[in-house]
Design a protein around this motif. Sequence first.
Motif, PDB file in Angstrom:
ATOM      1  N   PHE A 181      53.588 -29.184  76.603  1.00  0.00           N
ATOM      2  CA  PHE A 181      52.256 -28.847  77.191  1.00  0.00           C
ATOM      3  C   PHE A 181      52.764 -27.303  76.893  1.00  0.00           C
ATOM      4  N   ALA A 182      53.426 -26.701  76.655  1.00  0.00           N
ATOM      5  CA  ALA A 182      53.133 -25.013  77.314  1.00  0.00           C
ATOM      6  C   ALA A 182      53.056 -25.226  78.377  1.00  0.00           C
ATOM      7  N   VAL A 183      54.405 -25.531  79.335  1.00  0.00           N
ATOM      8  CA  VAL A 183      54.342 -25.128  80.344  1.00  0.00           C
ATOM      9  C   VAL A 183      53.223 -25.964  81.254  1.00  0.00           C
ATOM     10  N   GLY A 184      52.125 -26.756  80.472  1.00  0.00           N
ATOM     11  CA  GLY A 184      50.442 -27.163  81.336  1.00  0.00           C
ATOM     12  C   GLY A 184      49.824 -26.288  80.436  1.00  0.00           C
ATOM     13  N   LYS A 185      49.725 -25.514  80.034  1.00  0.00           N
ATOM     14  CA  LYS A 185      48.297 -24.495  79.156  1.00  0.00           C
ATOM     15  C   LYS A 185      48.163 -24.830  78.972  1.00  0.00           C
ATOM     16  N   VAL A 186      48.501 -25.589  77.758  1.00  0.00           N
ATOM     17  CA  VAL A 186      47.624 -26.885  76.703  1.00  0.00           C
ATOM     18  C   VAL A 186      46.370 -28.039  77.639  1.00  0.00           C
ATOM     19  N   LEU A 187      47.202 -28.416  78.121  1.00  0.00           N
ATOM     20  CA  LEU A 187      46.614 -29.688  79.306  1.00  0.00           C
ATOM     21  C   LEU A 187      45.237 -29.172  79.389  1.00  0.00           C
ATOM     22  N   LYS A 188      44.915 -28.274  79.573  1.00  0.00           N
ATOM     23  CA  LYS A 188      43.433 -27.873  80.365  1.00  0.00           C
ATOM     24  C   LYS A 188      42.837 -27.302  78.968  1.00  0.00           C
TER      25      LYS A 188
END
Length: 266
Positions: A181-188
């Motif tokens: 998730f690239a430390v949550g980045k791609v989730l946004k």
Amino acid sequence: MKIPAMGFGTFRLEGDVAYQSVLTALRAGYRHIDTAQIYGNEVEVGKAIADSGIARSEIFLTTKVWNDNLSQEKFVTSVKTSLNKLASDYVDLLLIHWPAPPKGTSLLDATQSLVKAKEQGLTRAIGVSNFTIAQLEAIKPALTDTPLLTNQVEVHPYLTNLKLRAYCQQHNITVTGYMPFAVGKVLKDPVVTSIAKAHNCTPAQAIIAWTQANHLITIPSSTKAKNIEANLAGLSIKLTSTQLAAIDQLNCNERIATPDFSPEWD
């Protein structure tokens, strides 16, 4: 041997948080747990496995040897220490964590020690992590009778790592992608959230579906039971070819794991 497609990562999980998270993952249905010497949580991982009530033979357990222990003098001893912490006679997969051995030790030396650990029954399979194509080529002489099961590397929509993945596929080395998730980045990311909305799923589930379509093993981490369970459900989602291509196009070679001892990346 095959690695279960979904693993539970324990990077940055410590103490009781690590214990509870691994226990929650096992109870949710995970059967692949990934840890490492440097994470400092092998004791908690081992306790969670023991307390889960699940037979050790049903769990695929991975740990990794840290840089300071890659010398021939320390390697096997450090693995035995890890097994003691994990309260297990063996791990299913043992990795060299980074291609950064101490002065006086070559990658070939470290790989020979890795093979020795397998010959001694300390691990069922061996692999590496964060190795480049050149480094995989360099250690081949030590692997004449013992193939690498995996190369665990950073892979997510912002860093698809295609060149290395293609090499590994050619040489029958499974790619385990960490930080999916690239430390949550791609989730946004709007592309990811749009695809998730179309499938009535979470962005994390959409990314997990993308990893599966690309034949990647993935090891997301979470401390929340809701997310741990939801991530596992991502294995059943199938994205369309158009959606997969849209996620592929997000690649911008944004690498997150780049310590000062990193190799010259492909």
